[in-house]
Design a protein around this motif. Structure first.
Motif, PDB file in Angstrom:
ATOM      1  N   GLU A  30     141.760  75.296   8.412  1.00  0.00           N
ATOM      2  CA  GLU A  30     140.906  75.159   9.595  1.00  0.00           C
ATOM      3  C   GLU A  30     140.038  76.377   9.867  1.00  0.00           C
ATOM      4  O   GLU A  30     138.999  76.251  10.512  1.00  0.00           O
ATOM      5  N   SER A  31     140.459  77.551   9.385  1.00  0.00           N
ATOM      6  CA  SER A  31     139.734  78.773   9.751  1.00  0.00           C
ATOM      7  C   SER A  31     139.632  79.718   8.557  1.00  0.00           C
ATOM      8  O   SER A  31     140.354  79.575   7.565  1.00  0.00           O
ATOM      9  N   ARG A  34     142.925  81.344   7.976  1.00  0.00           N
ATOM     10  CA  ARG A  34     143.901  80.496   7.269  1.00  0.00           C
ATOM     11  C   ARG A  34     143.634  80.521   5.762  1.00  0.00           C
ATOM     12  O   ARG A  34     144.567  80.603   4.957  1.00  0.00           O
ATOM     13  N   ASP A 107     153.366  83.235  10.508  1.00  0.00           N
ATOM     14  CA  ASP A 107     152.276  83.384  11.489  1.00  0.00           C
ATOM     15  C   ASP A 107     152.410  82.616  12.802  1.00  0.00           C
ATOM     16  O   ASP A 107     151.685  82.901  13.744  1.00  0.00           O
ATOM     17  N   ARG A 108     153.338  81.647  12.873  1.00  0.00           N
ATOM     18  CA  ARG A 108     153.509  80.933  14.149  1.00  0.00           C
ATOM     19  C   ARG A 108     154.988  80.840  14.508  1.00  0.00           C
ATOM     20  O   ARG A 108     155.848  80.875  13.647  1.00  0.00           O
ATOM     21  N   PRO A 158     150.195  79.742  18.801  1.00  0.00           N
ATOM     22  CA  PRO A 158     149.129  80.671  19.192  1.00  0.00           C
ATOM     23  C   PRO A 158     148.307  80.162  20.369  1.00  0.00           C
ATOM     24  O   PRO A 158     147.865  80.963  21.213  1.00  0.00           O
ATOM     25  N   ARG A 162     148.630  82.700  23.332  1.00  0.00           N
ATOM     26  CA  ARG A 162     147.391  83.462  23.583  1.00  0.00           C
ATOM     27  C   ARG A 162     146.815  83.113  24.951  1.00  0.00           C
ATOM     28  O   ARG A 162     146.204  83.958  25.604  1.00  0.00           O
ATOM     29  N   PHE A 186     140.739  75.485  16.649  1.00  0.00           N
ATOM     30  CA  PHE A 186     140.658  76.624  15.720  1.00  0.00           C
ATOM     31  C   PHE A 186     139.536  76.485  14.691  1.00  0.00           C
ATOM     32  O   PHE A 186     139.526  77.206  13.692  1.00  0.00           O
ATOM     33  N   ASN A 215     140.457  82.046  18.452  1.00  0.00           N
ATOM     34  CA  ASN A 215     140.236  82.632  17.126  1.00  0.00           C
ATOM     35  C   ASN A 215     138.741  82.896  16.912  1.00  0.00           C
ATOM     36  O   ASN A 215     137.880  82.405  17.659  1.00  0.00           O
ATOM     37  N   ASP A 243     141.566  87.486  15.443  1.00  0.00           N
ATOM     38  CA  ASP A 243     141.716  87.322  13.977  1.00  0.00           C
ATOM     39  C   ASP A 243     141.131  88.492  13.188  1.00  0.00           C
ATOM     40  O   ASP A 243     141.703  88.902  12.205  1.00  0.00           O
TER      41      ASP A 243
HETATM   42  O1  AHR Z   1     148.415  81.008  13.513  1.00  0.00           O
HETATM   43  C1  AHR Z   1     147.338  81.871  13.372  1.00  0.00           C
HETATM   44  C2  AHR Z   1     146.069  81.188  13.758  1.00  0.00           C
HETATM   45  O2  AHR Z   1     145.877  80.043  13.010  1.00  0.00           O
HETATM   46  C3  AHR Z   1     144.821  82.013  13.525  1.00  0.00           C
HETATM   47  O3  AHR Z   1     144.528  82.884  14.553  1.00  0.00           O
HETATM   48  C4  AHR Z   1     143.802  80.920  13.433  1.00  0.00           C
HETATM   49  O4  AHR Z   1     142.572  81.325  12.902  1.00  0.00           O
HETATM   50  C5  AHR Z   1     144.532  80.000  12.548  1.00  0.00           C
HETATM   51  O5  AHR Z   1     144.023  78.784  12.438  1.00  0.00           O
END
Ligand code: AHR
Length: 314
Positions: A30-31, A34, A107-108, A158, A162, A186, A215, A243
């Protein structure tokens, strides 16, 4: 199973070996962040001689659950899981535990019991929001400041944390108000689309003092929408996001974005280190291996930051 019994089960794996085969259930792409996390994870695995079995869930939790089940059936040595949402993981994590396959979260955060995974490599997601919110408290123009917020994927840790962190930071400042808040999932396209609706609803943008995006990709999409509306991002509307991807530094260098909070894409390095130690002699890592959350602004030589990151797989 209590913590002691879980340790005993995992200790049965401790044969002095390192992980040879690791399953990685990734959320999707998605980003830019990622994409970089995927690249770095592949590179780290290759450098360590690990056979990485990669599964792209295309944003769907059911695909991630199926991937973890498939990794368990394949008998991998360990599983990396970047969980798209925070809830709904208990059953599949229990299945991995039953199979004595350690799971490392990347990351999550999840809402499951800590006994169901070996460790989580991630940032303090509430703190990230607090850093972003504090930047706005310290840098907003005089007078009232109406903020619009682009949230991350609904139900993801997040997005939840956040949002909380930002509100913690602005609490008590009577001049700052979150006027509108909506998910942009995202993505850049989501950020642009939702920002267009914010601008329309807020007097063409005249009433907006700042954008907080969960993000950078959503911020970059929003910047495009702001420019198309004939407004000056970074000046008329302050932009703070999270990010530290290369493109946000380009936007900062051009004066279009103001601040970002760094999230390293290298979650896999600490994850493999923890797995190595655990599998070598049963060393139990901390349940939370925290990565840094540094703030960058236009004062931090954004072009140099862009150059330093641009070839890292974002
Ligand atoms: O879990 C981290 C987040 O997931 C990032 O900040 C975002 O860009 C991604 O999609």
């Amino acid at each position: 199973m209590n913590k002691f019994m879980l340790s005993a089960a995992f200790a049965a794996l401790s044969t002095g070996a390192t992980a040879q085969t690791v399953g990685f259930s990734q959320i999707g792409s998605e980003s830019g962040w990622r994409a970089a996390e995927t690249t770095v994870t592949r590179q780290e695995a290759e450098a360590r001689g690990i056979d990485l079995r990669f599964s792209d869930a295309q944003q769907r939790q059911e695909n991630q659950i199926a991937a973890v089940r498939s990794f368990v059936a394949q008998g991998v040595d360990a599983i990396l899981l970047a969980p798209v949402v925070a809830t709904g993981w208990d059953s599949v994590l229990e299945e991995a535990k039953e199979a004595e396959i350690p799971v490392v979260l990347l990351d999550r955060r999840v809402d499951s019991s800590e006994d169901l995974y070996l460790t989580a490599v991630r940032s303090d997601l509430v703190h990230e929001g607090e850093v972003a919110g504090q930047w706005l408290v310290d840098n907003k123009p005089d007078g009232d400041c109406r903020v619009v917020e682009l949230q991350g994927t609904t139900g993801s840790s997040p997005a939840i944390d956040r949002a909380t962190g930002f509100r913690n930071a602005i609490e008590g400042n009577d001049e700052i108000e979150i006027a509108r808040s909506q998910t942009g999932d995202f993505t850049r396209s989501g950020g642009k689309e939702v920002m267009e609706s914010f601008l329309q609803a807020e007097g063409g943008g005249e009433n907006i003092c700042a954008l907080y995006a969960h993000n950078d990709d959503m911020a970059i999409g929003a910047i495009q929408a702001i420019k198309e509306a004939g407004i000056d991002p970074g000046d008329d509307i302050l932009i703070v996001s999270i990010d530290a991807v290369p493109d946000i530094f380009l936007a900062m260098a051009e004066g279009d974005a103001n601040a970002t909070v760094e999230l390293t894409p290298n979650m896999a390095g600490p994850a493999f280190d923890a797995l190595d130690a655990y599998m070598a002699d049963g060393t139990e890592p901390e349940k939370f291996i925290q990565t840094e959350s540094a703030l960058y602004t236009q004062d931090d030589d954004p072009m140099a930051e862009y150059e330093a990151r641009k070839d890292l797989g974002y």
